[in-house]
Scaffold this motif. Structure first.
Motif, short mmCIF file in Angstrom:
data_model
loop_
_atom_site.label_atom_id
_atom_site.label_comp_id
_atom_site.label_asym_id
_atom_site.label_seq_id
_atom_site.Cartn_x
_atom_site.Cartn_y
_atom_site.Cartn_z
N UNK A 164 53.52 15.62 54.88
CA UNK A 164 52.47 15.14 55.77
C UNK A 164 52.19 16.19 56.84
N UNK A 165 51.12 16.00 57.59
CA UNK A 165 50.83 16.90 58.71
C UNK A 165 51.99 16.88 59.70
N UNK A 166 52.59 15.71 59.88
CA UNK A 166 53.72 15.60 60.80
C UNK A 166 54.90 16.43 60.31
N UNK A 167 55.19 16.37 59.01
CA UNK A 167 56.27 17.16 58.45
C UNK A 167 55.97 18.66 58.55
N UNK A 168 54.71 19.04 58.29
CA UNK A 168 54.34 20.45 58.42
C UNK A 168 54.49 20.92 59.86
N UNK A 169 54.15 20.05 60.80
CA UNK A 169 54.32 20.40 62.21
C UNK A 169 55.79 20.57 62.54
N UNK A 170 56.63 19.69 61.98
CA UNK A 170 58.08 19.82 62.19
C UNK A 170 58.58 21.16 61.70
N UNK A 171 58.05 21.61 60.55
CA UNK A 171 58.45 22.91 60.02
C UNK A 171 57.93 24.04 60.90
N UNK A 172 56.70 23.90 61.41
CA UNK A 172 56.17 24.91 62.32
C UNK A 172 57.03 25.03 63.58
N UNK A 173 57.59 23.90 64.01
CA UNK A 173 58.48 23.90 65.17
C UNK A 173 59.89 24.33 64.81
N UNK A 174 60.14 24.55 63.51
CA UNK A 174 61.46 24.94 63.01
C UNK A 174 62.53 23.95 63.46
N UNK A 175 62.14 22.69 63.49
CA UNK A 175 63.04 21.61 63.87
C UNK A 175 63.67 21.83 65.24
N UNK A 176 62.91 22.48 66.11
CA UNK A 176 63.38 22.68 67.47
C UNK A 176 64.18 23.94 67.68
N UNK A 177 64.43 24.74 66.63
CA UNK A 177 65.20 25.98 66.77
C UNK A 177 64.26 27.11 67.18
N UNK A 178 64.50 27.73 68.29
CA UNK A 178 63.66 28.82 68.78
C UNK A 178 64.21 30.16 68.32
N UNK A 179 63.35 31.16 68.37
CA UNK A 179 63.72 32.51 67.92
C UNK A 179 64.77 33.11 68.85
N UNK A 180 65.87 33.57 68.26
CA UNK A 180 66.97 34.17 69.01
C UNK A 180 67.28 35.53 68.39
N UNK A 181 67.08 36.60 69.15
CA UNK A 181 67.28 37.95 68.63
C UNK A 181 68.72 38.20 68.20
N UNK A 182 69.67 37.48 68.80
CA UNK A 182 71.08 37.68 68.43
C UNK A 182 71.43 36.99 67.12
N UNK A 183 70.61 36.05 66.70
CA UNK A 183 70.89 35.30 65.47
C UNK A 183 70.11 35.85 64.29
#
Length: 706
Positions: free
Chosen positions: A171-190
């Motif tokens: 669904x659009x909601x699920x696609x949005x969840x994936x765009x948000x990466x389930x709340x995981x933000x970009x971390x250069x150390x990871x």
């Protein structure tokens, strides 16, 4: 009398049929099921009943456990969700918007975000197109659509793929969840790079599908449908570096997302499935085909009437002029490479760069390139060419780094290719001589000439024509590109002085030490050479080619850096520069560069052809602009039948003819020498010194006359 032997009468009368026929109604009581006498059948039935009771007993309990766990997971996720306003811009890096000299946008780099839009501010056609294409039951499901998932699995299996490969039923909601990466933000150390992070967020597995579903359910509990759709419209990648509906609308159509018509909205919505492959800047026809499918879906679902759908199909979306031309890609890449890295290539901010590019001149150069190769170069040829046009102060107005003028990030032959310059280097030899007091009418002997080069042996330069002209002036020697006089003049002036003058004019590449320096055996780039010629036009001052005039952060008015000119220190006297301009004008009027002539306009320039014709050059200028053209093969394959005075001069003429359209003719800043005798050879009484090969003879002649 007793009745002991009689049958007792019934206590109630038997029921009769209403018809009064006297026949009793047939009993509806089901006869008891006969048990099979087969012991094996009875055993199987018993086992099945036990299994069902076991499955049901465990199943409903497990279902309750799953519901409880899911509920707890959703509840926990709900507590981690931020306010939806903070989720609009999910880019890991910023964008660079490049403006031409008039302040018009001509290129974008980085991750472009045009600004926040909402469901209420975007065009309703775009909102409807996205729902019709991505999730037609968006307003009716709780974040996960079992019907859609089952349909997707069925399609995938029928097409021979795995159940999770291909259509995902998200669904659009699920696609949005994936765009948000389930709340995981970009971390250069990871993650090693942003690309690795994006790949991680898009990974598909059973476990990630479970996480996606939980996150989607929590989002549906936290946000309204309009808020979820707003996040999606702002975060979705829509090709060509555009993130969000506003960036895509500006990138492709040059308008706000609120102004999109049905065909434009359908094109943007169609990009969601494969944004890079379907981007209209990559393949407009393919993007239009996808848009027509979206229009059909909008018609089926009632978002468009039959007439509206027919009109949209009849008039498919077209790119804006700037997006269609994709002008200045090589120039934009060069500017991005010349600015500070933290504010260009690796910027985390949104940056605005104003440049020197003139889109009219850029189109002129690109058109000249295409027309020449279309009309005068065989189709299977792999030959390449490059063009640079600049003002006399070094402001680059146009740049073409190859035959394909619409590429981004490609090899730029105008700035990256270091090639031998050939006779295009000779103006710096004569510039040195003029600075030392020589005159355009100074006579030099063109004759067989040999030198013993330490470590290399005997070297005898030859002319391209394989003959010798005898006594020639410096002007004639340059106009006819005669090699022997150039070598003699370079040695007489001093090779170290020639190197210094060329370097001061902006040729930063390593220059040869030996006398072959005068014949252009050293390498340089087209940009360097064009900038050096600009120094001749501006009166003898050095020039640093530049394209960036102002850099500021988006939303700010005060620039972080700026530049107004590329003119540096003086290299030669203005009088020497004006004499050199005259000598170079004779190259075009009566020498090797005659194909570069412009009607009713003075032109000065120089041809250049390297050994075995591996490189062909023409560089020249009018009173208004300087332009340089290089032609050759990337692998150094020799050109066939091409010299600097041929196709490069013609490309130069085609470019400059278009560049000067509408401009009034101006005279070149040149100083003509005093009139000479009508004789083609200098008379004995003339004081013009003669330069010969023998240095002792030269000294004697300078002391006692000719």
């Amino acid at each position: 009398m007793g009745n002991s032997g009689r049958r007792k009468p019934p206590l109630a009368a038997p029921k009769r049929s209403r018809a009064g026929g006297g026949r009793a109604r047939k009993s509806t009581r089901r006869a008891p099921r006969r048990r099979s006498r087969n012991p094996l059948v009875r055993l199987m039935r018993t086992v099945l009943r036990l299994l069902w009771r076991l499955v049901w007993g465990i199943g409903w309990r497990m279902g309750v456990v799953v519901l409880l766990v899911t509920g707890l997971a959703v509840a926990y996720t709900y507590t981690t969700l931020p306010a939806y306003q903070t989720l609009m811009d999910g880019r890991a890096r910023g964008s660079v918007t490049l403006l031409d000299r008039d302040g018009e946008v001509f290129a974008w780099r980085g991750d472009q975000f045009g600004g926040v839009v909402t469901v209420d501010t975007v065009s309703p056609h775009l909102r409807d197109a996205v729902i019709a294409t991505e999730d037609r039951r968006f307003h009716y499901h709780p974040g996960v659509d079992p019907i859609g998932i089952a349909s997707a699995i069925r399609i995938n299996l029928s097409e021979g793929r795995g159940p999770l490969s291909g259509n995902g039923g998200s669904t659009i909601t699920q696609q949005t969840a994936k765009l948000l990466c389930f709340g995981e933000t970009y971390d250069e150390t990871r993650w090693k790079s942003e690309a690795e992070y994006v790949s991680y967020c898009r990974r598909t597995s059973i476990w990630r599908k479970v996480r996606e579903a939980v996150y989607a359910l929590a989002m549906e509990a936290k946000y309204t449908k309009d808020q979820i759709l707003t996040i999606y419209l702002n975060r979705a990648y829509l090709g060509a570096g555009a993130y969000g509906a506003e960036a895509a609308a500006q990138r492709y159509f040059g308008k706000s997302a609120a102004e999109l018509n049905p065909s434009e909205a359908a094109m943007i919505a169609g990009l969601l499935t494969a944004p890079s492959a379907l981007a209209p800047t990559a393949n407009l026809e393919r993007s239009q085909d996808r848009a027509s499918v979206v229009i059909g879906l909008m018609r089926e679902q009632g978002y468009l009437s039959a007439d509206q759908a027919e009109a949209a199909l009849a008039r498919p979306a077209q790119l804006s002029e700037a997006a269609e031309q994709q002008a200045g890609g090589y120039f934009a890449d060069w500017v991005m490479g010349s600015g500070p890295e933290f504010l260009t290539r690796d910027t985390t901010e949104d940056v605005i760069i104003r440049t020197t590019l003139d889109q009219r001149i850029q189109r002129a150069a690109e058109t000249a390139m295409k027309s020449t190769f279309t009309d005068k170069v065989r189709e299977e040829s792999k030959a390449q060419a490059a063009i640079v046009v600049m003002s006399a102060d070094g402001a680059v107005r146009a740049m073409v780094g190859g035959r394909d003028t619409t590429v981004i990030g490609a090899f730029n032959r105008a700035t990256m290719a270091k090639r031998q310059t050939g006779s295009a280097f000779k103006p710096f030899v004569y510039a040195t001589a003029l600075e030392l007091g020589f005159d355009p009418n100074t006579v030099v002997m063109d004759e067989p000439y040999c030198l013993d080069i330490p470590g290399s042996g005997r070297w005898c330069p030859e002319n391209y024509s394989r003959d010798y002209k005898g006594r020639v002036t410096l002007t004639q020697a340059l106009a006819q590109s005669i090699n022997v006089p150039a070598v003699k003049i370079a040695r007489r002036a001093g090779l170290d002085k020639v190197r210094r003058v060329a370097g001061d004019f902006g040729i930063e590449s390593d220059l040869a030490d030996g006398p072959a320096l005068a014949l252009g055996v050293s390498e340089s780039t087209l940009l360097e050479m064009t900038g050096a010629y600009a120094g001749i036009l501006n009166g003898g001052s050095s020039v640093t080619p530049y394209g960036l005039t102002e850099l500021r952060l988006m939303g700010e008015q005060t620039p972080l850096m700026s530049r107004e000119t590329g003119i540096g220190e003086r290299v030669i006297r203005e009088s020497a520069a004006r004499k050199l301009v005259y000598m170079m004008s004779r190259v075009v009027e009566a020498g090797t560069g005659q194909r570069a002539r412009l009607p009713r306009r003075e032109v000065a320039g120089k041809t250049g052809t390297t050994q075995a014709a591996r490189d062909a050059w023409f560089l020249g200028f009018t009173a208004d602009y300087v332009a340089g053209v290089w032609m050759g093969y990337d692998d150094n394959t020799p050109l066939t039948g091409v010299t600097g005075g041929g196709l490069p001069a013609e490309i130069w003429r085609e470019t400059m003819t278009r560049v000067h359209e509408g401009l009034p003719p101006k005279p070149l800043p040149m100083q003509r020498p005093a009139p000479r005798s009508s004789s083609s050879e200098p008379l004995p009484q003339q004081r013009a010194p003669v330069v010969r090969g023998n240095p002792i003879e030269t000294i004697l002649r300078s002391l006692f006359g000719n």
